[in-house]
Design an enzyme around this catalytic site. Structure first.
Site, PDB file in Angstrom:
ATOM      1  N   GLU A 193       0.804  -1.223   0.000  1.00 22.21           N
ATOM      2  CA  GLU A 193       0.000   0.000   0.000  1.00 22.21           C
ATOM      3  C   GLU A 193       0.843   1.281   0.000  1.00 22.21           C
ATOM      4  O   GLU A 193       0.680   2.147   0.863  1.00 22.21           O
ATOM      5  CB  GLU A 193      -0.968  -0.025   1.191  1.00 22.21           C
ATOM      6  CG  GLU A 193      -1.901  -1.223   1.139  1.00 22.21           C
ATOM      7  CD  GLU A 193      -2.840  -1.323   2.333  1.00 22.21           C
ATOM      8  OE1 GLU A 193      -2.766  -0.460   3.225  1.00 22.21           O
ATOM      9  OE2 GLU A 193      -3.650  -2.265   2.368  1.00 22.21           O
ATOM     10  N   ASN A 219       1.906  -4.534  -3.477  1.00 24.04           N
ATOM     11  CA  ASN A 219       0.518  -4.865  -3.211  1.00 24.04           C
ATOM     12  C   ASN A 219      -0.229  -3.605  -2.779  1.00 24.04           C
ATOM     13  O   ASN A 219       0.282  -2.816  -1.986  1.00 24.04           O
ATOM     14  CB  ASN A 219       0.474  -5.907  -2.075  1.00 24.04           C
ATOM     15  CG  ASN A 219      -0.891  -6.513  -1.834  1.00 24.04           C
ATOM     16  OD1 ASN A 219      -1.476  -7.100  -2.743  1.00 24.04           O
ATOM     17  ND2 ASN A 219      -1.380  -6.408  -0.615  1.00 24.04           N
ATOM     18  N   HIS A 257     -10.656  -5.283  -2.264  1.00 20.75           N
ATOM     19  CA  HIS A 257     -11.654  -5.120  -1.202  1.00 20.75           C
ATOM     20  C   HIS A 257     -12.831  -4.353  -1.814  1.00 20.75           C
ATOM     21  O   HIS A 257     -12.857  -3.122  -1.807  1.00 20.75           O
ATOM     22  CB  HIS A 257     -11.055  -4.366  -0.022  1.00 20.75           C
ATOM     23  CG  HIS A 257      -9.920  -5.085   0.651  1.00 20.75           C
ATOM     24  ND1 HIS A 257     -10.088  -6.300   1.272  1.00 20.75           N
ATOM     25  CD2 HIS A 257      -8.604  -4.765   0.789  1.00 20.75           C
ATOM     26  CE1 HIS A 257      -8.931  -6.702   1.776  1.00 20.75           C
ATOM     27  NE2 HIS A 257      -8.022  -5.788   1.490  1.00 20.75           N
ATOM     28  N   GLU A 293      -6.462 -10.170  -1.860  1.00 25.15           N
ATOM     29  CA  GLU A 293      -7.205 -10.006  -0.603  1.00 25.15           C
ATOM     30  C   GLU A 293      -8.704  -9.833  -0.874  1.00 25.15           C
ATOM     31  O   GLU A 293      -9.358  -8.948  -0.319  1.00 25.15           O
ATOM     32  CB  GLU A 293      -6.669  -8.800   0.180  1.00 25.15           C
ATOM     33  CG  GLU A 293      -5.171  -8.873   0.453  1.00 25.15           C
ATOM     34  CD  GLU A 293      -4.643  -7.679   1.231  1.00 25.15           C
ATOM     35  OE1 GLU A 293      -5.461  -6.968   1.869  1.00 25.15           O
ATOM     36  OE2 GLU A 293      -3.426  -7.436   1.207  1.00 25.15           O
ATOM     37  N   ASP A 300     -12.501  -9.586  -0.964  1.00 22.39           N
ATOM     38  CA  ASP A 300     -13.761  -9.661  -0.229  1.00 22.39           C
ATOM     39  C   ASP A 300     -14.733  -8.687  -0.888  1.00 22.39           C
ATOM     40  O   ASP A 300     -14.329  -7.810  -1.650  1.00 22.39           O
ATOM     41  CB  ASP A 300     -13.606  -9.411   1.273  1.00 22.39           C
ATOM     42  CG  ASP A 300     -12.756  -8.195   1.616  1.00 22.39           C
ATOM     43  OD1 ASP A 300     -12.920  -7.139   0.963  1.00 22.39           O
ATOM     44  OD2 ASP A 300     -11.932  -8.271   2.545  1.00 22.39           O
TER      45      ASP A 300
END
Length: 481
Positions: free
Chosen positions: A168, A209, A245, A273, A275
């Protein structure tokens, strides 16, 4: 984006017995969904993904390992594990020079005992840093960072498939975060981190990432430009992690095109990741839309040869970081809090079993087999004239296509370039990156951005676009001031 987890603070205790067998979980999943699975189709995510040359992973924390039903489901369905918090800086080096890998070792041991690989997460991140790091004099930060990377990556050498080396690093506007590492080293901290990680664990794939880089936007454009620069310098960058996300119904339409442009640089891409949160309470239509979202993500990965896999950030709705970080939202996983499969599971499995895929390089392929430099920066003979431009179609679909344009300098360096072409049949650009477009009607003019106008003699740079209409590769011209 991921808050720390200390033991059971994110877990709701439930009196449930462990699953009797991993196969029983997979079978129950299929029965619950009333899936008519053909004999040749896989009944688990990992088997279906492996048949497509990909992996399907999850994230687990040390607290999760004590919940039998959760870990049994994870072992049945997934073949890659990312530690949720156990390899982050605050967990591994809580005080300067004092390392503790006990929690991370537990995740690795679980993975190894179940034939699962591990994504190392992460080595350098502005968050979850112990307070002492912020107090280090700026002229000592690089040494501290490189020592941390070297010690941790050496400890896990040979046990980790890939590292999220830098996590990030970008603001939403495409600029780098002004964290302690940037303040000490400028943007060069990212190259330094990647080089240190490669020296310590030379067989692991090394990733940058981030979140909100899944579609083509200012943030992903910033990362794309950085990746080009790192590759041109020979920095060992092997992949880009798209955290993913999402909010239900908001998977970006340019997801596949975005993955393709990073892949065109010679990089792997991965959904790291995943979701898909829903404003609670979730109704049936939202759950069906969530299934559509999961299917879209999986199909996008299958369509990009260098997309090596998908990882969900957790296992079930009862053990997720979402409600604690986004109040009022929840239900982001493929299984509910009672470990029952949701439409998202059915959609993901169906996409893997029946979707159209492009062959992927094996996720076990070593980084040395992946290009470390962009195709656009590979040596070639200088072309005559100030510059030239070549349009190449990367992908096409009903009503649209994606192209990449290579701008190459001639026998002399150029400082600024302009590319022009005319559409043959009513095409129009819908999005563009690494250039500034103008023009009207069938005429297109694209000029360089501030960061990619200087091109050395015989060298090249690229820009890309998605367009509406039938795929076309018109002849382009290039001029330089």
């Amino acid at each position: 984006m991921k808050p720390p987890n200390t033991g059971t603070e994110r877990h709701r205790t439930r009196a449930r017995g462990p699953a009797t067998a991993l196969a029983a979980i997979a079978a129950a999943t299929a029965v619950a969904l009333n899936l008519a699975i053909p004999a040749q189709a896989a009944s688990t995510l990992k088997a279906a993904a492996e048949a497509r040359g990909r992996y399907f992973g999850t994230a687990l924390t040390r607290g999760d390992l004590g919940i039998s039903a959760e870990v049994n489901l994870a072992a049945a369905q997934f073949d890659m594990v990312t530690p949720g918090n156990e390899m982050k800086w605050d967990a591994t080096e809580p005080s300067k020079g004092s390392f503790n890998f006990g929690s991370g070792d537990q995740i690795v041991s679980f993975a190894q005992s179940h034939g699962m690989r591990v994504r190392g997460h992460n080595l350098v991140w502005h968050a979850q840093l112990p307070a002492w790091v912020g107090g280090v004099p700026l002229n000592q930060v690089q040494g501290v960072m490189e020592n941390h990377i070297t010690t941790e990556a050496t400890h896990y050498r040979g046990k980790v498939y890939a590292w999220d080396v830098v996590n990030e690093p970008y603001n939403e506007d495409g600029t780098l975060r002004q964290d302690v590492f940037y303040k000490a080293m400028g943007s060069g901290y990212i190259a330094a981190a990647l080089r240190a990680a490669h020296a310590a664990d030379p067989n692991a794939k090394l990733y940058i990432n981030d979140y909100n880089i899944e579609g083509i936007n200012a943030k992903s454009n910033g990362l794309y430009s950085l990746a080009q620069s790192l590759l041109a310098q020979g920095v060992p960058l092997h992949g880009i992690g798209l955290e993913s996300h999402f909010i239900v119904g908001q998977v970006p339409s340019s997801l596949q095109a975005n993955m393709e442009r990073f892949a065109a640089l010679g990089l792997d891409v991965a959904i790291t990741e995943l979701d898909d949160r829903i404003q609670m309470p979730a109704d049936s239509s939202e759950l069906q839309q969530q299934g559509t979202d999961y299917g879209r993500v999986v199909n996008a990965c299958l369509a990009v040869p260098r997309c090596v896999g998908v990882s969900q950030w957790g296992v079930d709705d009862g053990h997720t970081w979402i409600p604690g970080t986004f109040p009022g939202y929840g239900a982001p996983m493929m299984w509910d809090s009672s470990y029952q499969p949701k439409p998202a599971y059915q959609a993901a499995l169906s996409a893997l079993n029946s979707g159209t895929s492009s062959p992927s390089q094996s996720p076990s392929q070593s980084p040395s087999q992946s290009p470390l430099s962009s195709p656009s920066s590979s040596p070639s003979s200088p072309v005559p004239g100030a510059c030239s431009a070549t349009i190449k179609t990367i992908n096409s679909w009903g009503g649209g296509f994606q192209s990449e344009v290579t701008v190459r300098a001639g026998s002399s360096a150029v400082n600024g370039w302009t590319v022009k072409w005319a559409w043959p049949g009513g095409q129009s650009i819908s999005s563009l990156w690494n250039g500034v477009s103008s023009g009207s009607g069938s005429s297109v003019t694209v000029r360089n951005e501030s960061y990619n106008g200087s091109v050395a003699a015989g060298a090249s740079t690229t820009f890309g676009f998605t367009a509406n209409g039938a795929a076309a590769t018109p002849t382009a011209t290039c001029t330089s001031p």
